[in-house]
Design a protein around this motif. Sequence first.
Motif, PDB file in Angstrom:
ATOM      1  N   VAL A   1       0.841  -1.202   0.000  1.00 43.78           N
ATOM      2  CA  VAL A   1       0.000   0.000   0.000  1.00 43.78           C
ATOM      3  C   VAL A   1       0.873   1.249   0.000  1.00 43.78           C
ATOM      4  O   VAL A   1       0.626   2.200  -0.746  1.00 43.78           O
ATOM      5  CB  VAL A   1      -0.983   0.000   1.197  1.00 43.78           C
ATOM      6  N   VAL A   2       1.918   1.260   0.821  1.00 43.01           N
ATOM      7  CA  VAL A   2       2.840   2.402   0.886  1.00 43.01           C
ATOM      8  C   VAL A   2       3.478   2.648  -0.480  1.00 43.01           C
ATOM      9  O   VAL A   2       3.481   3.773  -0.989  1.00 43.01           O
ATOM     10  CB  VAL A   2       3.932   2.188   1.961  1.00 43.01           C
ATOM     11  N   ALA A   3       4.019   1.595  -1.079  1.00 39.11           N
ATOM     12  CA  ALA A   3       4.699   1.749  -2.370  1.00 39.11           C
ATOM     13  C   ALA A   3       3.734   2.273  -3.425  1.00 39.11           C
ATOM     14  O   ALA A   3       4.066   3.198  -4.174  1.00 39.11           O
ATOM     15  CB  ALA A   3       5.302   0.419  -2.808  1.00 39.11           C
ATOM     16  N   ASN A   4       2.544   1.730  -3.479  1.00 42.08           N
ATOM     17  CA  ASN A   4       1.571   2.167  -4.482  1.00 42.08           C
ATOM     18  C   ASN A   4       1.126   3.608  -4.262  1.00 42.08           C
ATOM     19  O   ASN A   4       1.053   4.393  -5.211  1.00 42.08           O
ATOM     20  CB  ASN A   4       0.357   1.234  -4.495  1.00 42.08           C
ATOM     21  N   CYS A   5       0.829   3.977  -3.022  1.00 45.65           N
ATOM     22  CA  CYS A   5       0.374   5.347  -2.738  1.00 45.65           C
ATOM     23  C   CYS A   5       1.484   6.368  -2.968  1.00 45.65           C
ATOM     24  O   CYS A   5       1.235   7.446  -3.511  1.00 45.65           O
ATOM     25  CB  CYS A   5      -0.162   5.454  -1.313  1.00 45.65           C
ATOM     26  N   ALA A   6       2.710   6.046  -2.551  1.00 51.80           N
ATOM     27  CA  ALA A   6       3.824   6.983  -2.740  1.00 51.80           C
ATOM     28  C   ALA A   6       4.106   7.187  -4.229  1.00 51.80           C
ATOM     29  O   ALA A   6       4.330   8.313  -4.683  1.00 51.80           O
ATOM     30  CB  ALA A   6       5.077   6.484  -2.017  1.00 51.80           C
ATOM     31  N   ARG A   7       4.076   6.114  -4.988  1.00 49.67           N
ATOM     32  CA  ARG A   7       4.317   6.249  -6.426  1.00 49.67           C
ATOM     33  C   ARG A   7       3.166   7.003  -7.100  1.00 49.67           C
ATOM     34  O   ARG A   7       3.386   7.786  -8.018  1.00 49.67           O
ATOM     35  CB  ARG A   7       4.541   4.869  -7.047  1.00 49.67           C
ATOM     36  N   GLN A   8       1.947   6.782  -6.625  1.00 53.04           N
ATOM     37  CA  GLN A   8       0.804   7.514  -7.183  1.00 53.04           C
ATOM     38  C   GLN A   8       0.928   9.011  -6.859  1.00 53.04           C
ATOM     39  O   GLN A   8       0.659   9.860  -7.702  1.00 53.04           O
ATOM     40  CB  GLN A   8      -0.516   6.951  -6.631  1.00 53.04           C
ATOM     41  N   LYS A   9       1.345   9.333  -5.653  1.00 53.58           N
ATOM     42  CA  LYS A   9       1.537  10.739  -5.263  1.00 53.58           C
ATOM     43  C   LYS A   9       2.612  11.373  -6.140  1.00 53.58           C
ATOM     44  O   LYS A   9       2.476  12.499  -6.595  1.00 53.58           O
ATOM     45  CB  LYS A   9       1.921  10.830  -3.785  1.00 53.58           C
ATOM     46  N   TYR A  10       3.686  10.634  -6.407  1.00 53.66           N
ATOM     47  CA  TYR A  10       4.740  11.148  -7.272  1.00 53.66           C
ATOM     48  C   TYR A  10       4.192  11.449  -8.664  1.00 53.66           C
ATOM     49  O   TYR A  10       4.460  12.505  -9.231  1.00 53.66           O
ATOM     50  CB  TYR A  10       5.890  10.134  -7.359  1.00 53.66           C
TER      51      TYR A  10
END
Length: 195
Positions: free
Chosen positions: A90-99
Amino acid sequence: MPVPDRQRGERPVGNAADTEELARRAAAGDTAALEALLREIRPEVVRRCGRFLPCREDAEEAAQDVLLQVARKITTFQGRSRFGTWLYTVVANCARQKYRELKRRAAEQPAPIDPARQVDPRTTSVIAGSRVDLLEALERLEREHPHLVAPLVYRDICQLEYAEAAERVGVPLGTLKSRLHEARKQVRPWLSGMG
């Protein structure tokens, strides 16, 4: 959860057994457990988002997205893997989406760079000149070799143990190591500015 690296000041999230129990109870619909779980994981989520996003405010925004996703999707956590492993996804997906969102916004409305918010590349990432370089490399890797992204994210960014990363990706340990080697080989020239 990987053993924390005391030299980098990492610490585990509370008691891992307690966190796992809170996650199981929250997944079963216990709202008090969900609230306690969100409070417990928040500092770790912010820190992990910070591995992806160089600006603290961006990392905190991504962390809010993570906590919201955890609250919305906790019922999909079935306990087959550890909660920490599920959370890293979840962290990896959300952080990459925010980027991606920040990149899109910047392209639409270019703003002058505030020198006070410049990132010191020596302090931003172990495997990249800066996390922005790393995120650009991940975007390119996803376009060119999508099957190599998850091993790199789970092992080098989320710092999961090899076996845990292999479990999360759903491949044998040898396959994970092979993909990770290939992913590192692909991104190395992009991170050093040669690609």
